[in-house]
Scaffold this motif. Structure first.
Motif, mmCIF file in Angstrom:
data_model
loop_
_atom_site.group_PDB
_atom_site.id
_atom_site.type_symbol
_atom_site.label_atom_id
_atom_site.label_comp_id
_atom_site.label_asym_id
_atom_site.label_seq_id
_atom_site.Cartn_x
_atom_site.Cartn_y
_atom_site.Cartn_z
ATOM 1 N N GLY A 74 0.825 -1.192 -0.045
ATOM 2 C CA GLY A 74 -0.158 0.283 0.147
ATOM 3 C C GLY A 74 0.845 1.141 -0.126
ATOM 4 O O GLY A 74 2.180 1.249 -0.394
ATOM 5 N N ARG A 75 0.203 2.142 0.594
ATOM 6 C CA ARG A 75 0.974 3.644 0.744
ATOM 7 C C ARG A 75 0.911 4.134 1.943
ATOM 8 O O ARG A 75 -0.173 4.103 2.782
ATOM 9 C CB ARG A 75 0.362 4.470 -0.177
ATOM 10 N N ARG A 76 1.811 4.746 2.459
ATOM 11 C CA ARG A 76 2.079 5.342 3.703
ATOM 12 C C ARG A 76 1.680 6.998 3.438
ATOM 13 O O ARG A 76 2.513 7.493 2.713
ATOM 14 C CB ARG A 76 3.312 5.074 4.676
ATOM 15 N N CYS A 77 0.835 7.402 4.429
ATOM 16 C CA CYS A 77 0.254 8.891 3.968
ATOM 17 C C CYS A 77 0.557 9.633 5.276
ATOM 18 O O CYS A 77 0.212 10.856 5.415
ATOM 19 C CB CYS A 77 -1.173 8.949 3.622
ATOM 20 N N VAL A 78 0.806 9.044 6.231
ATOM 21 C CA VAL A 78 0.799 9.832 7.800
ATOM 22 C C VAL A 78 2.093 9.609 8.158
ATOM 23 O O VAL A 78 2.776 8.505 8.274
ATOM 24 C CB VAL A 78 -0.227 9.111 8.598
ATOM 25 N N GLY A 79 2.665 10.883 8.582
ATOM 26 C CA GLY A 79 3.975 10.997 9.473
ATOM 27 C C GLY A 79 5.197 10.848 8.637
ATOM 28 O O GLY A 79 5.044 10.358 7.630
ATOM 29 N N GLY A 80 6.030 11.739 8.835
ATOM 30 C CA GLY A 80 7.371 11.850 8.286
ATOM 31 C C GLY A 80 8.180 11.056 9.187
ATOM 32 O O GLY A 80 7.839 10.224 9.875
ATOM 33 N N ALA A 81 9.565 10.838 8.836
ATOM 34 C CA ALA A 81 10.534 10.154 9.461
ATOM 35 C C ALA A 81 10.425 9.785 10.994
ATOM 36 O O ALA A 81 10.801 8.772 11.595
ATOM 37 C CB ALA A 81 11.843 10.139 8.662
ATOM 38 N N THR A 82 10.421 11.003 11.514
ATOM 39 C CA THR A 82 10.574 10.989 13.004
ATOM 40 C C THR A 82 9.077 11.495 13.745
ATOM 41 O O THR A 82 9.098 11.602 14.893
ATOM 42 C CB THR A 82 11.621 11.891 13.500
ATOM 43 N N GLY A 83 8.195 11.864 12.874
ATOM 44 C CA GLY A 83 7.033 12.369 13.338
ATOM 45 C C GLY A 83 5.953 11.244 13.568
ATOM 46 O O GLY A 83 4.769 11.681 13.168
ATOM 47 N N LEU A 84 6.099 10.149 13.754
ATOM 48 C CA LEU A 84 5.200 8.991 13.833
ATOM 49 C C LEU A 84 5.043 8.350 15.186
ATOM 50 O O LEU A 84 5.968 8.176 15.838
ATOM 51 C CB LEU A 84 5.818 7.815 12.901
ATOM 52 N N PHE A 85 3.726 8.427 15.704
ATOM 53 C CA PHE A 85 3.404 7.750 17.000
ATOM 54 C C PHE A 85 2.621 6.442 16.736
ATOM 55 O O PHE A 85 1.672 6.713 16.269
ATOM 56 C CB PHE A 85 2.664 8.771 17.863
ATOM 57 N N ARG A 86 3.139 5.313 17.411
ATOM 58 C CA ARG A 86 2.517 3.979 17.108
ATOM 59 C C ARG A 86 1.711 3.508 18.160
ATOM 60 O O ARG A 86 2.348 3.516 19.495
ATOM 61 C CB ARG A 86 3.556 3.113 16.885
#
Length: 594
Positions: free
Chosen positions: A511-523
């Motif tokens: 698929g495609r990731r559309c949310v968050g840059g390299a360090t701006g992602l919260f899981r």
């Protein structure tokens, strides 16, 4: 510090996604001016001039995270504008525009069931009257307790024919100066980006802003509209012995007149023509004690279209089939006409009353008494005289704050119980669709291996369709009821939801990731779908995210995108359509409200 791959959509667009009713129904706006003493005087606007007390302003940003106001109509039509551009707070320079109407206020009718609404502002010394128990919204009284009433706009409604009796009423806030809400436990209302509080002192400058004149209705159109207004006179400002005075009206030329304006005149600015007279002080029963002895403070005008004032001979002449014009007004403290007895109602005129003058009368009539607006009057048993600083009548062009488009102010909808607001954030819950879908895989150009999904879904997975994410609940930060519903995942698939205040657009797995840059992602924590390929994340998403290390900063007005990554494989299609073994849903964008 996190870096952002790509910022989310502008706040106004993000708000439309979170509150689509607001974006669709919002055809009116609140236009206002500020007193010359507040800290917004002289502030540089983005790409524009510095704010003065003659500029007509509108709010910016999210309703609950407002930015500084911007100038909708500069006061450059006034004689002193260029000289006073950029003047500092507390400098009386000859620009104080303290009464305003675009000439489209409601033409009040005498029908027993006719309803209209009054928007009003007060000054820093107003105290208001304690509201009835159970009032959900701030009032003049509750805001005055916190020294924040002067930057707010309040709202009340009237039903039936006037003149109205001085029966105690109530006005509730529909706009708050800074949007923060001064009184804990009461519903919030939209912010205007004005500094608060404003302590009632005789000194200048003021610590907070005093919202002065106001108009509610469709935005000003310079091609067709006029500005009806009055300028402040030069007599002392009540309660502010140290404040400088300046006869702003006295320095303003009037087209076709050998003399300059009076503070009791209603003037009109016609774009491309200039400032002329509309209604004289004498036609309004004012300045009978001498020129410049009265000062109009609030104003509502309904003109018949010819631009000339014809006063009504009797009440409701303005609502006939061949109507006269209508001017309603209030008077500033210190006006000589105050204290006179209205011969029709027998009431003593006060600065909290809305007045009207019939043709030939030398004394105005109290059409809307101060008490019915939730204000105090000493002559009628109150402890002080509250000043009505400005007002506007809902003119049928739609309330400025009507997210569901039913023609009724959201505040009034909630107050009357017609719309539910369980989370107390001032937005009817029916309007709080929590966000909207973005970044789907409905186009083959977005699909990594031709595995197109559908509108509002991710790319096709091992089941043959794209997995979907959709929000339910509300966008309320305090309520924390947002729930993300995932469907069309492979049965029993493991996955996780992630969130970010930035976006990207890159292929990832199937698929495609559309949310968050390299360090701006919260899981968020790992989940497992049920046998039907469904999973719900939430409510309590904000609370859950606050336990992450690091944790995202979710505040009122902030916008976050959500997306789910999941294992994409079935015995019949190992690794999914592209063979990578993972996939993603569409994204879901939310702007959080109070």
């Amino acid at each position: 510090m996190r870096t952002k791959a790509r910022v989310l959509v502008p706040r106004s667009i993000a708000l439309a996604a979170a509150l689509p009713g607001l974006a669709v129904a919002q055809t009116s706006e609140l236009t206002f001016s500020l007193d010359f003493q507040g800290p917004s005087m002289g502030v540089q606007t983005i790409g524009g001039p510095r704010i003065t007390d003659a500029d007509l302003l509108i709010s910016t940003g999210s309703p609950f995270a407002p930015g500084a106001p911007e100038i909708a109509v500069p006061g450059s039509f006034l004689q002193a504008y260029n000289l006073c551009q950029g003047h500092l707070p507390g400098i009386a320079c000859g620009l104080e525009l303290n009464a305003l109407s675009f000439g489209r206020d409601t033409r009040i009718r005498p029908d027993a069931t006719y309803e209209f609404r009054v928007y009003l502002s007060v000054d820093e010394f107003a105290t208001g009257v304690a509201p009835p128990a159970g009032t959900r919204f701030p009032t003049v009284f509750t805001e005055a307790q916190e020294q924040e009433a002067a930057a707010d706009v309040f709202l009340t409604r009237f039903v039936g024919a006037g003149p109205y009796l001085p029966i105690q009423g109530n006005s509730v806030a529909t706009a708050d100066g800074d949007g923060g809400g001064a009184t804990p436990g009461l519903d919030l209302v939209h912010g205007l980006g004005l500094p608060e509080p404003i302590p009632p002192t005789p000194d200048v400058p003021d610590f907070g802003d005093n919202l002065d004149a106001l108009n509610v209705g469709r935005p000003f159109d310079p091609a067709t509209d006029r500005i009806y207004f009055s300028l402040q006179g030069g007599f002392p400002i009540c309660g502010e012995s140290n404040a400088p005075t300046f006869d702003a009206a006295g320095v303003q030329p009037v087209l076709g007149s050998p003399t300059n304006a009076s503070s009791a005149d209603v003037l009109v600015f016609r774009p491309g023509v200039g400032v002329g007279a509309y209604a004289s002080a004498q036609e309004l029963g004012l300045d009978t004690f001498g020129p410049g002895t009265d000062d109009i403070d609030g104003l509502a005008v309904v003109d018949d279209g010819d631009g000339f004032y014809f006063p009504p001979a009797t009440f409701y002449d303005w609502a006939d089939t061949s109507p006269t014009d209508l001017i309603l007004f209030s008077l500033r403290c210190g006006s000589a006409a105050l204290g006179q007895v209205d011969p029709i109602t027998g009431l003593v005129l006060t600065e909290g009353d809305i007045l009207v003058t019939l043709a030939g009368s030398s004394v105005p009539t109290v059409f809307v008494p101060a008490e019915s607006l939730g204000l105090n009057t000493v002559s009628r048993g109150g402890i002080v005289d509250d000043e009505l600083d400005g007002f506007s009548l809902d003119g049928g062009e739609g309330p400025w704050d009507d997210c569901n488009g039913n023609g009724v102010e959201d505040t009034m909808d909630i107050l009357l119980g017609d719309k539910i607001d369980d989370d107390g954030n001032g937005i009817p819950d029916i309007c709080e669709k929590p966000g909207g879908s973005f970044c789907d895989c409905g186009s083959v150009s977005n699909a990594p291996c031709g595995n197109t999904g559908s509108t509002d879904s991710g790319c096709g997975n091992a089941t043959g369709v794209g997995a979907k994410m959709a929000g339910v609940g509300t966008s309320s930060l305090a309520g924390d009821s947002l729930t993300l519903q995932l469907t069309d995942l492979p049965p029993l698939a493991f996955g996780l939801v992630f969130m970010s205040d930035s976006t990207t657009d890159t292929a990832l797995g199937n698929g495609r990731r559309c949310v968050g840059g390299a360090t701006g992602l919260f899981r968020l924590p790992i989940f497992q779908a049920d046998i039907g390929g469904a999973h719900s994340e939430g409510p309590g998403l904000v609370a859950t995210s606050s336990t992450l290390i690091p944790a995202p900063t979710v505040t009122v007005g902030s916008t976050f995108g959500f997306q789910a990554w999941y294992r994409d494989s079935l015995p019949s299609m190992v690794g999914g359509p592209c063979g990578t073994g993972s996939n993603l849903t569409n994204g879901w964008l939310v702007t959080f409200t109070p």
